[in-house]
Design an enzyme around this catalytic site. Structure first.
Site, mmCIF file in Angstrom:
data_model
loop_
_atom_site.group_PDB
_atom_site.id
_atom_site.type_symbol
_atom_site.label_atom_id
_atom_site.label_comp_id
_atom_site.label_asym_id
_atom_site.label_seq_id
_atom_site.Cartn_x
_atom_site.Cartn_y
_atom_site.Cartn_z
ATOM 1 N N GLU A 1 -9.824 -4.719 24.284
ATOM 2 C CA GLU A 1 -9.253 -6.010 23.911
ATOM 3 C C GLU A 1 -9.457 -6.219 22.409
ATOM 4 O O GLU A 1 -10.490 -5.860 21.854
ATOM 5 C CB GLU A 1 -9.967 -7.105 24.699
ATOM 6 C CG GLU A 1 -9.562 -8.532 24.346
ATOM 7 C CD GLU A 1 -10.490 -9.566 24.961
ATOM 8 O OE1 GLU A 1 -10.026 -10.641 25.348
ATOM 9 O OE2 GLU A 1 -11.713 -9.290 25.047
ATOM 10 N N LYS B 1 -3.211 -11.699 29.341
ATOM 11 C CA LYS B 1 -4.431 -12.156 29.998
ATOM 12 C C LYS B 1 -4.173 -13.470 30.725
ATOM 13 O O LYS B 1 -3.645 -14.422 30.150
ATOM 14 C CB LYS B 1 -5.531 -12.341 28.946
ATOM 15 C CG LYS B 1 -6.897 -12.688 29.487
ATOM 16 C CD LYS B 1 -7.902 -12.750 28.328
ATOM 17 C CE LYS B 1 -9.311 -13.050 28.796
ATOM 18 N NZ LYS B 1 -10.257 -13.104 27.649
ATOM 19 N N CYS C 1 -11.556 -8.517 29.951
ATOM 20 C CA CYS C 1 -12.810 -9.150 29.521
ATOM 21 C C CYS C 1 -13.273 -10.255 30.476
ATOM 22 O O CYS C 1 -13.753 -9.979 31.563
ATOM 23 C CB CYS C 1 -12.629 -9.680 28.098
ATOM 24 S SG CYS C 1 -14.193 -10.054 27.248
#
Length: 561
Positions: free
Chosen positions: A310, A370, A421
């Site tokens: 990321e 995301k 994440c």
């Protein structure tokens, strides 16, 4: 861990005498005595609050990077001792102390670069969920087989904390401290709710067994059903964990894939690392080109695909020709599909934290945005209000918006699920990729903001639990470490040091079968929440009946008079 290594009676050894002493001290706190309390020893006055805080500290100590997962069991035994038979208001206060003892050290990394105010505010809010759960535990502690009801109430608290406010913050689920633990196979049976439930139930069962033994030694009548229920609460989680071990399978059902994870490192720590966005991108491109040279020289096997972390390119490659050229050159050098973590900056609207599938011949061919964006990190709720307390909110000048599609890339014939994440903390994020065909899961992350804190190890443990939960290899590429390759049984086979450029290359098994946890989805959690509601409902119904009975007796007495 073999059965021969597990002594289920060992936790009771030496506990009886200490528990008798502590119980006597705590009982004396609530026993009516002289009107003046000035002469009461401080130990007695603060024994129960101290025990609550100690419970929280034990829970914190059970989390990575410490391999002390087993501390969670005595922590909940101590919590049972602290809460059993308490009134709701007292239990709320004790629960809040336990929550602070647990979450203050666990979440200290949230103040790494922005100071203590956001950290303390987060902990103060999250500890409320623990306090309400403890209040519920105290309410059900008088029911038959109370450890079952109490453990379900704890899971209900975790479920609420994972959803509200602002989409929830599941960090600190008890399951995430069990990556090295004996109970880990239960993740494959029912996911993180069942894994957490087993640990909590075992702790409460340990306390109740000790309580029954002490009552018997004092000559009090002990009901056989109560003693049996206590023993079952202690033993059933252990037996269930043993029975679930066959679900942990790392065989290569669909063959294998050779995967490379790139850790380019960042030029400096902290929030300002984004000021050197080009340097971060160059680091990852350079390390990928070095890997290509090592492959050509026969030093490393040729990967089937490459995973960048990321934020490996915070320069939008769709709008920045230089960034696109750097990425394109690195991907062409390695010659295989590569996943690049980028920040997309459209002319209008919100930013996107995006993973891009980059083909060496065609360039960018697919994207994943995301879905669980981080409040107060990637977007600022109530910005004008929060600014009163901390001006660092203005470092996030433009909010990120969430995506809505499940991320699964076809990388050279391998279906790779994408969990970016913070999303690793959410049960649905990893599960959705597997139900959409992922044979392997990637968790690209950026932990540079949190320096050398424990955050990266806590997050890595989540990925290990997800590997067992869904029986998938998990690859974790991180900008600054710790990057890792995890087998479907949760074992880490390769990992990097922190803040060191590196490339991990490993052959991992690919799998397509679904574990019971994947098939059941959120059903186990819902069942445990309903169980908690049933226990609390039984308590409420009992109080209503008691009140009606008292009212009826009072009316009968008045008529007789």
């Amino acid at each position: 861990m073999l059965l021969g290594e597990v002594d289920v009676t060992a936790p009771l050894t030496g506990l009886r005498r200490r528990l008798r002493q502590v119980s006597a001290i705590m009982t004396s706190v609530d026993t009516p005595g002289p009107a003046s309390t000035e002469g009461r020893p401080l130990l007695r006055r603060f024994a129960r609050p101290g025990a609550a805080a100690l419970c929280g500290l034990l829970l914190f100590a059970s989390f990575p990077p410490r391999p002390l997962w087993w501390l969670a069991v005595p922590a909940f035994a101590l919590l049972g001792l602290t809460l059993h038979g308490r009134r709701p208001r007292s239990a709320f206060g004790l629960g809040y102390l336990a929550g602070l003892g647990f979450l203050l050290p666990l979440l200290s990394w949230t103040g790494e670069e922005v100071g203590p105010v956001p950290w303390l505010a987060l902990v103060a809010a999250e500890a409320l969920f623990v306090a309400f759960a403890c209040m519920g535990i105290a309410l059900v502690s008088r029911l038959p087989a109370w450890p079952v009801w109490a453990a379900a109430v704890w899971i209900a608290g975790e479920a609420a904390r994972a959803r509200v406010p602002f989409g929830g913050f599941p960090w600190g689920k008890i399951a995430f401290g069990q990556a090295d633990g004996f109970f880990l196979p239960l993740a494959a049976l029912g996911g993180t709710p069942v894994l957490s439930f087993a640990v909590v139930l075992c702790g409460f069962g340990l306390y109740e067994c000790a309580r029954q033994v002490l009552a018997h030694r004092r000559g009090a009548a002990v009901r056989r059903t109560a003693a049996t229920a206590a023993l079952l609460a202690l033993l059933v989680p252990v037996v269930a964990a043993l029975a679930s071990r066959p679900l942990v399978d790392d065989s290569a059902e669909d063959g294998t894939a050779t995967v490379a994870a790139i850790q380019g490192n960042v030029p400096r720590l902290g929030l300002d690392f984004n000021a050197q966005r080009r340097a971060v991108l160059d680091n990852h491109a350079r390390r990928t080109e070095q890997l290509a040279q090592d492959v050509a020289a026969g030093k490393e096997p040729r990967p089937d695909f490459v995973l960048w972390p990321e934020n490996s390119s915070d320069l939008d490659p769709y709008r920045n020709p230089d960034a696109r050229a750097v990425i394109d050159r690195a991907v062409r050098a390695i010659g295989v599909p590569t996943v690049v973590g980028a920040v997309l900056t459209p002319e209008t609207g919100k930013l996107r934290n995006t993973l891009i599938e980059w083909d060496p011949a065609r360039g960018p061919v697919d994207t994943y945005d995301k879905r669980h964006v981080q409040p107060f990190g990637e977007y600022i709720p109530m910005r004008s209000f929060v600014r009163i307390f901390n001006s660092d909110v203005d470092r996030v000048r433009r909010d990120f918006g969430p995506g809505h599609e499940v991320g699964v890339f076809d990388l050279g014939g391998t279906q790779v699920g994408l969990v970016t994440c913070f999303e690793a903390a959410f049960d649905d994020a990893a599960r959705d990729t597997v139900t959409h065909g992922a044979q392997l899961i990637s968790v690209p992350s950026n932990n540079a903001t949190f320096g050398r804190s424990e955050m990266t190890y806590q997050q890595l443990a989540m990925s290990r639990v997800r590997a067992v939960e869904h029986s998938r290899s998990v690859v974790v590429p991180v900008t600054s470490g710790v990057s890792a390759v995890i087998m479907p049984d949760g074992e880490i086979v390769q990992e990097t040091a922190m803040f060191t450029p590196d490339a991990l290359v490993a052959e991992v098994p690919l799998r397509s079968s679904l574990t019971p946890a994947t098939r059941l989805g959120s059903a186990p959690e819902l069942a445990l929440v309903l169980l908690a509601a049933g226990g609390l409902g039984a308590v409420a119904l009992g109080k209503v009946r008691t009140r009606r009975r008292a009212t009826g007796e009072a009316a009968t007495g008045a008529d007789a008079a």
